[in-house]
Design an enzyme around this catalytic site. Sequence first.
Site, mmCIF file in Angstrom:
data_model
loop_
_atom_site.group_PDB
_atom_site.id
_atom_site.type_symbol
_atom_site.label_atom_id
_atom_site.label_comp_id
_atom_site.label_asym_id
_atom_site.label_seq_id
_atom_site.Cartn_x
_atom_site.Cartn_y
_atom_site.Cartn_z
ATOM 1 N N ARG A 64 22.256 -14.272 -54.583
ATOM 2 C CA ARG A 64 21.653 -14.866 -55.792
ATOM 3 C C ARG A 64 20.462 -14.043 -56.261
ATOM 4 N NH1 ARG A 64 19.787 -20.196 -53.688
ATOM 5 N NH2 ARG A 64 18.857 -20.426 -55.717
ATOM 6 N N HIS B 100 7.744 -28.983 -46.077
ATOM 7 C CA HIS B 100 8.217 -27.729 -46.660
ATOM 8 C C HIS B 100 7.594 -27.527 -48.033
ATOM 9 C CE1 HIS B 100 11.052 -24.477 -47.524
ATOM 10 N NE2 HIS B 100 11.127 -24.977 -48.744
ATOM 11 N N ASP C 118 23.648 -19.848 -46.138
ATOM 12 C CA ASP C 118 22.565 -19.858 -47.139
ATOM 13 C C ASP C 118 21.896 -18.491 -47.204
ATOM 14 O OD1 ASP C 118 20.413 -20.969 -48.904
ATOM 15 O OD2 ASP C 118 19.213 -20.404 -47.167
ATOM 16 N N SER D 7 20.026 -25.009 -51.128
ATOM 17 C CA SER D 7 19.536 -23.940 -50.252
ATOM 18 C C SER D 7 18.386 -24.457 -49.384
ATOM 19 C CB SER D 7 19.085 -22.764 -51.123
ATOM 20 O OG SER D 7 18.351 -21.839 -50.385
ATOM 21 N N LYS E 180 18.636 -25.938 -45.043
ATOM 22 C CA LYS E 180 17.791 -25.429 -43.957
ATOM 23 C C LYS E 180 16.991 -26.565 -43.321
ATOM 24 C CE LYS E 180 16.050 -22.120 -46.639
ATOM 25 N NZ LYS E 180 16.663 -21.272 -47.653
HETATM 26 N N1 URA Z 1 13.766 -21.286 -51.511
HETATM 27 C C1 URA Z 1 14.957 -21.321 -50.871
HETATM 28 O O1 URA Z 1 15.002 -21.388 -49.652
HETATM 29 N N2 URA Z 1 16.070 -21.278 -51.611
HETATM 30 C C2 URA Z 1 16.064 -21.205 -52.949
HETATM 31 O O2 URA Z 1 17.116 -21.177 -53.557
HETATM 32 C C3 URA Z 1 14.832 -21.162 -53.596
HETATM 33 C C4 URA Z 1 13.693 -21.213 -52.850
#
Ligand code: URA
Length: 435
Positions: A168, A82, A161, A183, A187
């Site tokens: 946010r 990621h 999320d 966050s 995932k």
């Molecule tokens: N990428 C995400 O998936 N979440 C965040 O809070 C910041 C970057």
Amino acid sequence: MNMNDIIVKKRDGGKLTTEEIGFFVKGYAQGDIPDYQAAALLMAIYFQKMDKEETFALTDAMRYSGDTVDLSGIFGIKVDKHSTGGVGDKTTLICAPLAAACGIPIAKMSGRGLGFTGGTVDKLEAIPGFQTTLEPAAFLKQVNEAGIAVIGQTAHITPADKKIYALRDVTGTVENLSLIASSIMSKKLAAGSDAIVLDVKCGSGAFMENQAAAEELGSLMCEIGSAAGKKTVAVVTDMNQPLGHAVGNSLEVIEAIETLKGNGPADITELSLKLAGVMIFLGARAKTSAEGEMMAKQALYSGAALAKLKTLITRQGGNPAVIEDYDLLPSAAYSMELTAPEAGFITSIDARAIGIASQHTGAGRQSKEDSVDLAAGIYLHCKVGDKAAKGEVLATLYGSSKGKLAAAVKEAEKAFVIGKEKPERPELIKEILGL
Ligand code: URA
């Protein structure tokens, strides 16, 4: 339990219990808690922060707020990769085939681009016919048979999320370490792999502008991963200038293919090999990440990784002929050039400004609902440290509208600083955490 009490507790610097965090996440995802209360809590968290226990609890609550992916039907150790987001970052298109060619099963879910950063799913969709959705059974079958599958994240993963991140984004509460780490990791953990390699970007084109903050984010995510029983490594890398030369979906696909042919820019090649090396090590195909990197190099120069990319494209309905014929990719109707206003050395190329300029060409999206122009983008003819003559072409911008291109050129101009002194070439790989 009462949401107002939870907000007040955090506002006054208290530590939230797992139950209170679970109450908020579940209640907000279900629509029982209104946006104004969720926003108030997020702002309280932003200022008062969360400790590790609270961050782990938040990650867990979001991870299990929707479906989780069961990859147990895939043989071998599944390793995910990621990136925290960058400009010109096409490394997944390269290191996924590299690792797959070395025997690591790649069952990858990727995202779309948003704002000034790009996303792998958009890039793959530049390949004619490529399908980025697969039924779960077909996804597992493809990984078992072909060793690689890359799809978009399904709508049912971490719905909490999605809702919290969207809030946010419009309440000034993105830039908090615990909120970012939970966050991302919710995932990744819901996506079901056994190990995770994180490319944590730092610099002007990243969430974390300085190295210390990026390292803090990287180590927190490693701790979240380890606490969940997944080996997690974070590679902290430079995002002050765009990665490689190409920014924009079709252009990045070409650069990724060229890299797998052995003709890639030095930075993209170096980073892809490094990330693939760590993936191969975490997948237990190598005793060290250095050995993994050697294996990745062999897969690159033997053509095995390019063959894996071809398999991936073919299996997901794409036209594999793009590998030899780039004219099959979407191409832009118009192009405009940005030239050097004076002679000198390229002192900096601000990644964020290039990302924004690329968005202006049509290559990026402002909001999730926008569509992208797959042919649009920017090709940079230089990197930091290169010499430019007055009038030399610094970048070519591509798109389907002359008006948009003119606006994009204006933005791109802001990215370049030309000086008299030759600058140090920035170090690309700054730190590796969790190895
Ligand atoms: N990428 C995400 O998936 N979440 C965040 O809070 C910041 C970057």
